[in-house]
Design an enzyme around this catalytic site. Structure first.
Site, PDB file in Angstrom:
ATOM      1  N   ALA A 114       0.794  -1.227   0.000  1.00  0.00           N
ATOM      2  CA  ALA A 114       0.000   0.000   0.000  1.00  0.00           C
ATOM      3  C   ALA A 114       0.822   1.271   0.000  1.00  0.00           C
ATOM      4  O   ALA A 114       0.297   2.349  -0.288  1.00  0.00           O
ATOM      5  CB  ALA A 114      -0.953   0.001   1.204  1.00  0.00           C
ATOM      6  N   ILE A 140       0.881   1.835  -7.003  1.00  0.00           N
ATOM      7  CA  ILE A 140      -0.276   1.000  -7.306  1.00  0.00           C
ATOM      8  C   ILE A 140      -1.110   0.811  -6.043  1.00  0.00           C
ATOM      9  O   ILE A 140      -2.329   0.998  -6.050  1.00  0.00           O
ATOM     10  CB  ILE A 140       0.146  -0.371  -7.873  1.00  0.00           C
ATOM     11  N   ASP A 181       2.411  -2.618   4.310  1.00  0.00           N
ATOM     12  CA  ASP A 181       3.647  -2.464   3.552  1.00  0.00           C
ATOM     13  C   ASP A 181       4.802  -2.509   4.548  1.00  0.00           C
ATOM     14  O   ASP A 181       4.678  -1.943   5.643  1.00  0.00           O
ATOM     15  CB  ASP A 181       3.658  -1.130   2.791  1.00  0.00           C
ATOM     16  N   ARG A 224       8.641  -3.197 -12.135  1.00  0.00           N
ATOM     17  CA  ARG A 224       9.327  -3.390 -13.408  1.00  0.00           C
ATOM     18  C   ARG A 224       9.932  -2.067 -13.855  1.00  0.00           C
ATOM     19  O   ARG A 224       9.271  -1.032 -13.824  1.00  0.00           O
ATOM     20  CB  ARG A 224       8.320  -3.895 -14.444  1.00  0.00           C
ATOM     21  N   ARG A 248       8.666  -8.724 -17.957  1.00  0.00           N
ATOM     22  CA  ARG A 248       8.039  -9.291 -16.763  1.00  0.00           C
ATOM     23  C   ARG A 248       8.806 -10.524 -16.288  1.00  0.00           C
ATOM     24  O   ARG A 248       8.873 -10.825 -15.109  1.00  0.00           O
ATOM     25  CB  ARG A 248       6.582  -9.651 -17.056  1.00  0.00           C
ATOM     26  N   ILE A 261      -1.350  -9.066  -8.388  1.00  0.00           N
ATOM     27  CA  ILE A 261      -1.118  -8.245  -9.568  1.00  0.00           C
ATOM     28  C   ILE A 261       0.360  -7.977  -9.841  1.00  0.00           C
ATOM     29  O   ILE A 261       0.688  -7.356 -10.854  1.00  0.00           O
ATOM     30  CB  ILE A 261      -1.884  -6.912  -9.502  1.00  0.00           C
ATOM     31  N   ARG A 293      -6.032  -2.385 -23.105  1.00  0.00           N
ATOM     32  CA  ARG A 293      -5.059  -1.771 -24.014  1.00  0.00           C
ATOM     33  C   ARG A 293      -5.438  -2.028 -25.472  1.00  0.00           C
ATOM     34  O   ARG A 293      -5.276  -1.151 -26.334  1.00  0.00           O
ATOM     35  CB  ARG A 293      -3.650  -2.298 -23.714  1.00  0.00           C
ATOM     36  N   HIS A 325       0.110 -12.924 -19.460  1.00  0.00           N
ATOM     37  CA  HIS A 325       0.063 -11.478 -19.296  1.00  0.00           C
ATOM     38  C   HIS A 325       1.462 -10.946 -19.560  1.00  0.00           C
ATOM     39  O   HIS A 325       2.313 -10.917 -18.691  1.00  0.00           O
ATOM     40  CB  HIS A 325      -0.384 -11.127 -17.877  1.00  0.00           C
TER      41      HIS A 325
END
Length: 334
Positions: free
Chosen positions: A14, A18, A39, A86, A92, A123, A155, A180
């Protein structure tokens, strides 16, 4: 103030961009008054908590902690963006080892501190792999753990809307399946642009074969392009879509896009990949992929093979056992 549920939602990671956006989105959607932020970066985490308080949300019981046991205790819903980000030039897959270890620890913590959790959304990338690792170590049912995959489909929708000069919602049926990442399978057979099938537009002066190929590459490289433009990885779009996912699992509005889910059928076995699903209070349940062309299914086969190779890599790393022993680690995996 009306909320979808009173159950506890935990947002892991958190303090990051994101995670903090997920917290705000969840509060704005009135999913639950009971949101816990977690976090290990305590100072940044407190900063997010303070600023969220400055938003003045009514009825919100917002808590924060850097103690994972405290965060997960009594949790019913979890969204985790708690992996390494990233960076420019990275795929990824470059994140594979470090984030796989984080996913394994998360799964073990879920099993230890909140085995009665209803649903978990993973995620952090590579999400197809981190998701399946978390699933295996958590002991949860496959329907209870999903990953963010709809971002690739949005996208595709965005690129088509830009090309044809229409509003984004006027492009329907935009779908990508499989992995993904750079090995995703982009499907055009289900797409309509302002009510007209995309298949009738491809190969015409409105969308030449060359333009379609270039557009597909922009979709595949969509995340890398955000990094190039903004100097950091995407955070607003994954936050929005992941909270829409957990919201659907809580009993809120239906999720409109494919999700990363565990697939084991006569064609694809023991893999987590983007698929057509129903995501609701009962978890994620796969639906048939309809109207696909032979060429699209070949692309999906290739994406599946890429995912299998990644799974083989993490097995060699010792992060998960060989496939034939998965049911020993998690009896819910058949």
């Amino acid at each position: 103030m009306n909320f979808v549920t009173q159950d506890k939602l935990v947002i892991i990671g958190a303090a990051g961009m994101i995670g903090s956006n997920m917290a705000q989105t969840a509060a704005m959607m009135h999913l639950t008054p009971n949101i816990c932020l977690y976090d290990p970066f305590a100072k940044g985490l407190e900063g997010v908590w303070e600023e969220m308080r400055h938003c003045g949300f009514e009825g919100l019981n917002l808590t924060f902690t850097s103690d994972i046991a405290e965060a997960l205790r009594d949790a019913k819903y979890i969204v985790s963006s708690g992996g390494a980000p990233r960076k420019e030039g990275m795929t990824r897959e470059d994140l594979l080892k470090g984030n796989s270890e984080i996913a394994a620890e998360l799964g073990r913590n879920i099993k230890k501190y909140c085995p009665d959790v209803h649903h978990v959304v993973i995620i952090f990338n590579p999400a197809d792999i981190t998701g399946i690792i978390a699933l295996l170590h958590s002991g949860l049912k496959p329907s209870q753990v999903t990953t963010l995959a709809g971002l690739d489909s949005t996208r595709l929708q965005s690129e088509l809307a830009k090309h044809f000069g229409v509003l984004q919602h006027e492009v329907t049926g935009a779908r990508t399946y499989g992995g993904h990442g750079e090995q995703m399978a982009v499907f055009g057979s289900s797409v309509k642009v302002d009510g007209k099938p995309l298949s009738e537009l491809i190969g015409t002066d409105k969308l030449t074969e060359e333009q379609w190929a270039e557009l597909r590459q922009r979709v595949v490289k969509g995340g890398a392009n955000i990094i190039k433009l903004r100097g950091r990885s995407s955070f607003q779009s994954p936050a929005q879509l992941s909270i829409e996912m957990i919201g659907a699992a809580m009993g809120g509005p239906a999720f409109r896009w494919p999700v990363g889910t565990y697939v084991s059928n006569d064609r694809y076995d023991h893999v987590m990949m983007a698929w057509e699903t129903v995501l609701d209070r009962n978890g994620a349940h796969i639906k048939p992929i309809e109207h696909a062309t032979d060429e699209e299914m070949k692309e999906l086969d290739a994406s599946y093979k890429h995912l299998q190779d990644q799974i083989d890599n993490i097995i060699k790393m010792g992060l998960i056992p060989s496939v034939d022993k998965w049911s020993e680690l998690n009896p819910n995996i058949k």
